[in-house]
Each structure stands twice: as C-alpha cells, then as structure tokens.
Design a protein around this motif. Structure first.
Motif, PDB file in Angstrom:
ATOM      1  N   ASN A 200     -23.795  39.816  -8.828  1.00  0.00           N
ATOM      2  CA  ASN A 200     -22.546  39.224  -8.490  1.00  0.00           C
ATOM      3  C   ASN A 200     -22.415  37.765  -9.097  1.00  0.00           C
ATOM      4  O   ASN A 200     -21.404  37.334  -9.907  1.00  0.00           O
ATOM      5  CB  ASN A 200     -22.309  38.994  -7.162  1.00  0.00           C
ATOM      6  CG  ASN A 200     -22.232  40.168  -6.288  1.00  0.00           C
ATOM      7  OD1 ASN A 200     -21.887  41.337  -7.101  1.00  0.00           O
ATOM      8  ND2 ASN A 200     -22.175  40.397  -4.905  1.00  0.00           N
ATOM      9  N   SER A 204     -20.012  36.726 -12.145  1.00  0.00           N
ATOM     10  CA  SER A 204     -19.148  35.415 -11.941  1.00  0.00           C
ATOM     11  C   SER A 204     -19.374  34.406 -13.091  1.00  0.00           C
ATOM     12  O   SER A 204     -18.595  33.753 -13.466  1.00  0.00           O
ATOM     13  CB  SER A 204     -19.542  35.108 -10.428  1.00  0.00           C
ATOM     14  OG  SER A 204     -19.432  33.438 -10.439  1.00  0.00           O
ATOM     15  N   SER A 235     -21.469  45.641  -7.187  1.00  0.00           N
ATOM     16  CA  SER A 235     -20.327  44.367  -6.735  1.00  0.00           C
ATOM     17  C   SER A 235     -19.112  44.848  -6.057  1.00  0.00           C
ATOM     18  O   SER A 235     -18.536  44.226  -5.309  1.00  0.00           O
ATOM     19  CB  SER A 235     -20.101  43.657  -8.101  1.00  0.00           C
ATOM     20  OG  SER A 235     -21.350  43.306  -8.466  1.00  0.00           O
ATOM     21  N   ASN A 238     -18.374  45.828  -2.730  1.00  0.00           N
ATOM     22  CA  ASN A 238     -18.130  44.575  -1.498  1.00  0.00           C
ATOM     23  C   ASN A 238     -16.673  43.915  -1.774  1.00  0.00           C
ATOM     24  O   ASN A 238     -16.375  43.420  -2.765  1.00  0.00           O
ATOM     25  CB  ASN A 238     -19.093  43.329  -2.328  1.00  0.00           C
ATOM     26  CG  ASN A 238     -19.170  42.251  -1.310  1.00  0.00           C
ATOM     27  OD1 ASN A 238     -17.982  41.913  -0.722  1.00  0.00           O
ATOM     28  ND2 ASN A 238     -20.074  41.380  -1.292  1.00  0.00           N
ATOM     29  N   MET A 239     -15.879  44.101  -0.898  1.00  0.00           N
ATOM     30  CA  MET A 239     -14.515  43.716  -0.766  1.00  0.00           C
ATOM     31  C   MET A 239     -14.238  42.268  -1.171  1.00  0.00           C
ATOM     32  O   MET A 239     -13.429  41.834  -1.897  1.00  0.00           O
ATOM     33  CB  MET A 239     -13.902  44.039   0.527  1.00  0.00           C
ATOM     34  CG  MET A 239     -12.343  44.029   0.522  1.00  0.00           C
ATOM     35  SD  MET A 239     -11.693  44.899  -0.723  1.00  0.00           S
ATOM     36  CE  MET A 239      -9.799  44.452  -1.064  1.00  0.00           C
ATOM     37  N   ASP A 240     -15.045  41.265  -0.433  1.00  0.00           N
ATOM     38  CA  ASP A 240     -14.982  39.967  -0.708  1.00  0.00           C
ATOM     39  C   ASP A 240     -15.211  39.627  -2.275  1.00  0.00           C
ATOM     40  O   ASP A 240     -14.419  38.892  -2.918  1.00  0.00           O
ATOM     41  CB  ASP A 240     -16.061  39.091  -0.190  1.00  0.00           C
ATOM     42  CG  ASP A 240     -16.009  39.004   1.320  1.00  0.00           C
ATOM     43  OD1 ASP A 240     -14.849  39.336   1.760  1.00  0.00           O
ATOM     44  OD2 ASP A 240     -17.009  38.990   2.137  1.00  0.00           O
ATOM     45  N   PHE A 241     -16.114  40.324  -2.838  1.00  0.00           N
ATOM     46  CA  PHE A 241     -16.394  40.148  -4.429  1.00  0.00           C
ATOM     47  C   PHE A 241     -15.136  40.705  -5.073  1.00  0.00           C
ATOM     48  O   PHE A 241     -14.822  40.130  -6.047  1.00  0.00           O
ATOM     49  CB  PHE A 241     -17.879  40.872  -4.845  1.00  0.00           C
ATOM     50  CG  PHE A 241     -18.026  40.533  -6.473  1.00  0.00           C
ATOM     51  CD1 PHE A 241     -18.743  39.199  -6.439  1.00  0.00           C
ATOM     52  CD2 PHE A 241     -17.703  41.276  -7.328  1.00  0.00           C
ATOM     53  CE1 PHE A 241     -18.984  38.825  -7.813  1.00  0.00           C
ATOM     54  CE2 PHE A 241     -18.022  40.960  -8.603  1.00  0.00           C
ATOM     55  CZ  PHE A 241     -18.527  39.622  -8.814  1.00  0.00           C
ATOM     56  N   GLN A 243     -12.045  40.906  -4.003  1.00  0.00           N
ATOM     57  CA  GLN A 243     -11.011  39.568  -3.930  1.00  0.00           C
ATOM     58  C   GLN A 243     -11.144  38.360  -5.064  1.00  0.00           C
ATOM     59  O   GLN A 243     -10.247  37.999  -5.352  1.00  0.00           O
ATOM     60  CB  GLN A 243     -10.915  39.272  -2.645  1.00  0.00           C
ATOM     61  CG  GLN A 243     -10.697  40.147  -1.405  1.00  0.00           C
ATOM     62  CD  GLN A 243      -9.247  40.313  -1.361  1.00  0.00           C
ATOM     63  OE1 GLN A 243      -8.426  39.943  -2.222  1.00  0.00           O
ATOM     64  NE2 GLN A 243      -9.018  41.435  -0.416  1.00  0.00           N
ATOM     65  N   PHE A 244     -12.590  38.012  -5.099  1.00  0.00           N
ATOM     66  CA  PHE A 244     -12.741  37.104  -6.102  1.00  0.00           C
ATOM     67  C   PHE A 244     -12.485  37.565  -7.246  1.00  0.00           C
ATOM     68  O   PHE A 244     -12.117  36.833  -8.152  1.00  0.00           O
ATOM     69  CB  PHE A 244     -14.449  36.846  -5.727  1.00  0.00           C
ATOM     70  CG  PHE A 244     -14.798  36.038  -6.973  1.00  0.00           C
ATOM     71  CD1 PHE A 244     -14.815  34.677  -7.154  1.00  0.00           C
ATOM     72  CD2 PHE A 244     -15.764  36.828  -8.107  1.00  0.00           C
ATOM     73  CE1 PHE A 244     -15.350  33.971  -8.523  1.00  0.00           C
ATOM     74  CE2 PHE A 244     -16.361  36.128  -9.018  1.00  0.00           C
ATOM     75  CZ  PHE A 244     -16.155  34.787  -9.390  1.00  0.00           C
ATOM     76  N   GLN A 247      -8.898  37.179  -8.213  1.00  0.00           N
ATOM     77  CA  GLN A 247      -8.593  35.771  -8.499  1.00  0.00           C
ATOM     78  C   GLN A 247      -8.790  35.601  -9.837  1.00  0.00           C
ATOM     79  O   GLN A 247      -8.001  34.854 -10.499  1.00  0.00           O
ATOM     80  CB  GLN A 247      -9.119  35.022  -7.224  1.00  0.00           C
ATOM     81  CG  GLN A 247      -8.501  33.421  -7.364  1.00  0.00           C
ATOM     82  CD  GLN A 247      -7.288  33.546  -7.268  1.00  0.00           C
ATOM     83  OE1 GLN A 247      -6.435  34.101  -6.379  1.00  0.00           O
ATOM     84  NE2 GLN A 247      -6.319  32.857  -8.101  1.00  0.00           N
ATOM     85  N   ASN A 278     -12.556  50.300  -3.228  1.00  0.00           N
ATOM     86  CA  ASN A 278     -12.165  49.071  -3.911  1.00  0.00           C
ATOM     87  C   ASN A 278     -11.604  49.273  -5.089  1.00  0.00           C
ATOM     88  O   ASN A 278     -10.639  48.740  -5.606  1.00  0.00           O
ATOM     89  CB  ASN A 278     -13.317  47.996  -3.722  1.00  0.00           C
ATOM     90  CG  ASN A 278     -13.659  47.927  -2.633  1.00  0.00           C
ATOM     91  OD1 ASN A 278     -12.822  47.585  -1.729  1.00  0.00           O
ATOM     92  ND2 ASN A 278     -14.710  47.273  -2.348  1.00  0.00           N
TER      93      ASN A 278
END
Ligand code: G
Ligand code: G
Ligand code: MN
Length: 393
Positions: A200, A204, A235, A238-241, A243-244, A247, A278
């Motif tokens: 991740n 990123s 990656s 993972n829902m948080d990733f 969302q990132f 963005q 996802n």
C-alpha cells in the motif's frame, strides 16, 4: 540399467566456445552429472527453452562470439528463472561481476581455469541453494519499507500506443528500487511485498511520484493522459485503501491524468470476496481495471466472467512466443475475439518488433506496449531515444 541411473543425475547445460574445455568437462564430470554441452549460445537457449523442466543448472563462459555470458545467463533466467546459473570467466573484473549478479542473476562466478573438483562442488552448492550471490537471503518486506522511506524508490513509465496508428495513448508506471535492485530482482522485491501492508505504501508513493511529474508527462505523452498503475489484489481487498485510491483518482483527474489499475491475474486474492466487492465499487466510480499478465497463470479465463474489468493486458511472454508457437498464436487470436465479445479492450505487452505489431493489429488488438515503441524510462527521458516515429506503413 545405465539409462535409469542417468535419469536421476542432475542435468547441467554448459555453454562455451572452447570445445576442448567442453569435452574435458564431459569426461571428468560425466559420471556425476548428465552434462549437455553446446558451443553456441543461441542454440543453447533454444535447447533450454525446450528442456526447461529437466535442467538443474546452467554454466556459461563470459566471452563468447555470439553473445556474452551475462546476456546469455540473463536470457536463461527469463526462460528458466529457478534454475541456478554459474558464470565462468577468464578475468573477473569488478564490473563484470556486478553485471553478472544484477543482470545474469548468477549464483556463482568461477575464475578460469577451473578444476573439475571445484566445478563439481560449485554445482552441488548451487543446486542446493539456487539464490544469486549477495542474495543469500530473500528480501524482506521491511527492507522494502526502509527503501521507500529513504526515497530509494522511483518510477519509470512505458508508453502505450494505439494499435491503429501507433499514436501514444498513455503509459504504464513501474516501480524501481535502485539500491535494493543491486541485490535482488524487482520480481523478488514485488513478490516479497505484494501480500504485505508495504504494498500500500509502495502504490501510494508511486501515485505521489506520478503527481510530481504530471507536467513532464503531459509534455511527453500529451494531455489528458491515461496512466496505468500496478495494484496488488491485497490492496484492493482493503476498503480504506480503496477509498484512498478513489481520492487519488479524483486528485489526478484534476491534473489531467486518468488513472487505471492493472491487477495481476496470478494472485489468488483476485477471487476473494473482499477484492470482488471493492473492484465492483471502483468500476461503479468509473475507474478502469485491467487484468494484467493475461495468459500466464491459472486465473485468466475465470476472470473473464467478472464484469468489473474493462480490459486485459496480454502477457509479454505470450506475445513474444506468438510468432513461433502455434498454440500461443491461436490463444492470442482467440483472446482478442472473446474479449471484444465481452466488451473488454485488449492491450498487448512485450511488442518487440514490427512483425509482431502487425500481426496483433490484424487480430484486432486495441493498444500495444513494448520495447519496439519504447522501453520503460524515467519521465524526463521518455521518448528521447525511442521509436516514437514508427509508421504503420
Ligand atoms: O519492469 P518490469 O520488470 O519492469 O516490472 C516487473 C513487474 O513488477 C511488473 O509487471 C509488475 O507486475 C510489477 N511491478 C512493477 N512496479 C510495480 C508497482 O509499483 N506495484 C506493483 N504492485 N507491482 C509492480
Ligand atoms: O506489469 P507487468 O508484468 O506486465 O510489466 C511489464 C513488464 O514487462 C516489465 O517488467 C517491463 O519492463 C517488461 N517489458 C516491457 N516491454 C517489454 C518488451 O518489449 N519485452 C520484454 N521482454 N519485456 C518487456
Ligand atoms: Mn503491469
């Protein structure tokens, strides 16, 4: 009786233009190993390609007329990555040693003249521990974390062209680790990271590095530009990733970069529930997901059933074998037809010459990528020495 015993001996491929040495090795080591010798690097590679599964080690001389030993071993590593490689050399300079390790990914370098006893011991060692020198242990995910944090992580971009007129439509971003790659192959670095949180961080950072060079990319590749980024199924699970990522997609759209994500087909996580959920979400947000390395692993066909991919990338191995292997050729032709029926675009990777490009064009491939058009380059060097001017005629 003798044949049965022979079948259990390790098979060693040895390439050297010195016929005397070859016959002496056959004579002295022939009782312990099944020695296959060849004085031509080119025919030896052909032989290796046909006998990958039965070879236990490869030995090459450094100085050979058709190609040097490092190039030979590099190609051998592409054909048979798991088979240990040994370089024999008359004079081992620091430079050739470094090349041998980085490019040939050899497990040992031996100085000529070499005694049969040393050769026998080296072969036995290499076969029990087939890792390149200096890479006696595997790269750990923590070393990758360290490299990223120290900014020893950079990106290169390989342009992608339209199959119709070879005009540039975008590019793929690939990670590079200048320091770590002195000791490990990129494949090992990604392999050690792809199921670990560091992947991740890597993705990123790739997106940050990409944002920094947005202006250069526009100058070189046009505006707006479609850029694909390799993304591990870990990656995307993972829902948080996710969302990132979404963005970042929006941020980069403002900079006229349309992000697409390449998902390698070989990772079993591509079939996991979290990944699929996802991936659907990203598709709904208008993000393109491509199946990468199509035709290499076991999941390719199954993935065509999923309706969140928008395209496939034909693996470069498949593309490179297309001109010589009927099966690969037919598979490519079939894949293009099926993909189009399913509404997927097809991008061919690893296009190394015009003959291949023309055949892919005939089959109806949409886009192409490969050394023929450009190698992966740093953004500043993009299209400096490359065939940007290739014409379809
Ligand atoms: O350039 P090549 O050897 O350049 O890259 C080898 C493979 O490594 C690519 O096909 C890709 O699968 C993987 N790779 C390269 N960069 C990245 C990256 O930033 N993230 C991920 N997940 N994989 C990458
Ligand atoms: O993500 P993926 O594994 O598909 O990345 C593409 C890989 O293919 C990278 O390692 C890149 O350096 C490599 N590559 C790109 N173009 C060519 C080509 O024309 N021939 C070969 N052999 N490899 C290529
Ligand atoms: Mn890729």
């Amino acid at each position: 009786m003798q044949n049965t015993a022979l079948a259990f001996q390790p098979t060693i491929l040895m390439v050297d233009d010195d016929e005397m040495l070859l016959s002496s090795v056959r004579r002295t080591l022939g009782s312990s190993f099944h020695i296959v010798t060849n004085s031509s690097a080119v025919t030896a590679l052909d032989w290796l390609a046909k006998n990958v599964s039965t070879v236990d080690a490869v030995i090459a001389d450094l100085m050979m007329p058709e190609m040097d030993g490092i190039e030979f071993l590099h190609r051998a590593s592409e054909i048979a990555p798991a088979v240990p490689r040994i370089l024999l050399s008359g004079n081992v300079s620091f430079l050739s040693l470094r090349e041998a390790i980085n490019r040939g990914m050899v497990s040992r370098v031996l100085a000529k003249p070499v005694s049969p006893a040393i050769l026998r011991d080296t072969l036995n060692d290499s076969m029990s521990c087939p890792l390149p020198c200096g890479a006696r242990h595997k790269v750990s995910a923590l070393e990758v974390v360290d490299a990223i944090e120290k900014n020893h992580h950079s990106i290169v971009v390989q342009p992608r062209v339209s199959a119709k007129d070879f005009s540039i439509v975008g590019g793929e971003v690939l990670s590079r680790f200048p320091d770590l790659q002195q000791r490990f192959s990129l494949e090992d670095i990604i392999g050690a990271s792809e199921d670990h949180p560091v992947i991740n961080q890597m993705t990123s950072n790739v997106l940050n590095l990409l944002e920094d060079v947005a202006d250069t990319l526009h100058a070189k590749l046009g505006m707006p530009v479609r850029i694909s980024v390799n993304c591990s199924p870990y990656s995307l699970g993972n829902m948080d990733f996710v969302q990132f990522l979404m963005q970042r997609v929006i941020d980069l759209r403002r900079k006229h970069i349309e992000l697409e994500f390449e998902i390698t087909e070989h990772n079993p996580k591509v079939l996991s529930e979290a990944f699929i959920r996802n991936a659907r979400f990203l598709k709904e947000q208008g993000v393109q997901l491509l199946i990468d390395d199509f035709g290499t692993g076991n999941n390719s066909i199954q993935l065509l059933r999923h309706n969140f991919y928008t395209g496939i990338k034909l693996d470069h191995g498949l593309v490179s074998r297309m001109m010589t292997e009927t099966l690969d050729n037919s598979f490519v032709e079939w894949t293009v037809q099926i993909a189009h029926k399913l509404g997927l675009s097809v991008i061919a990777e690893g296009v190394e010459d015009l003959a291949v490009a023309k055949r892919l064009q005939k089959y109806g491939v949409d886009e192409m990528q490969g050394y023929y058009f450009s190698r992966p380059e740093t953004p500043e060097n993009l299209l400096m020495n490359n065939i940007a001017d290739v014409a379809t005629s």
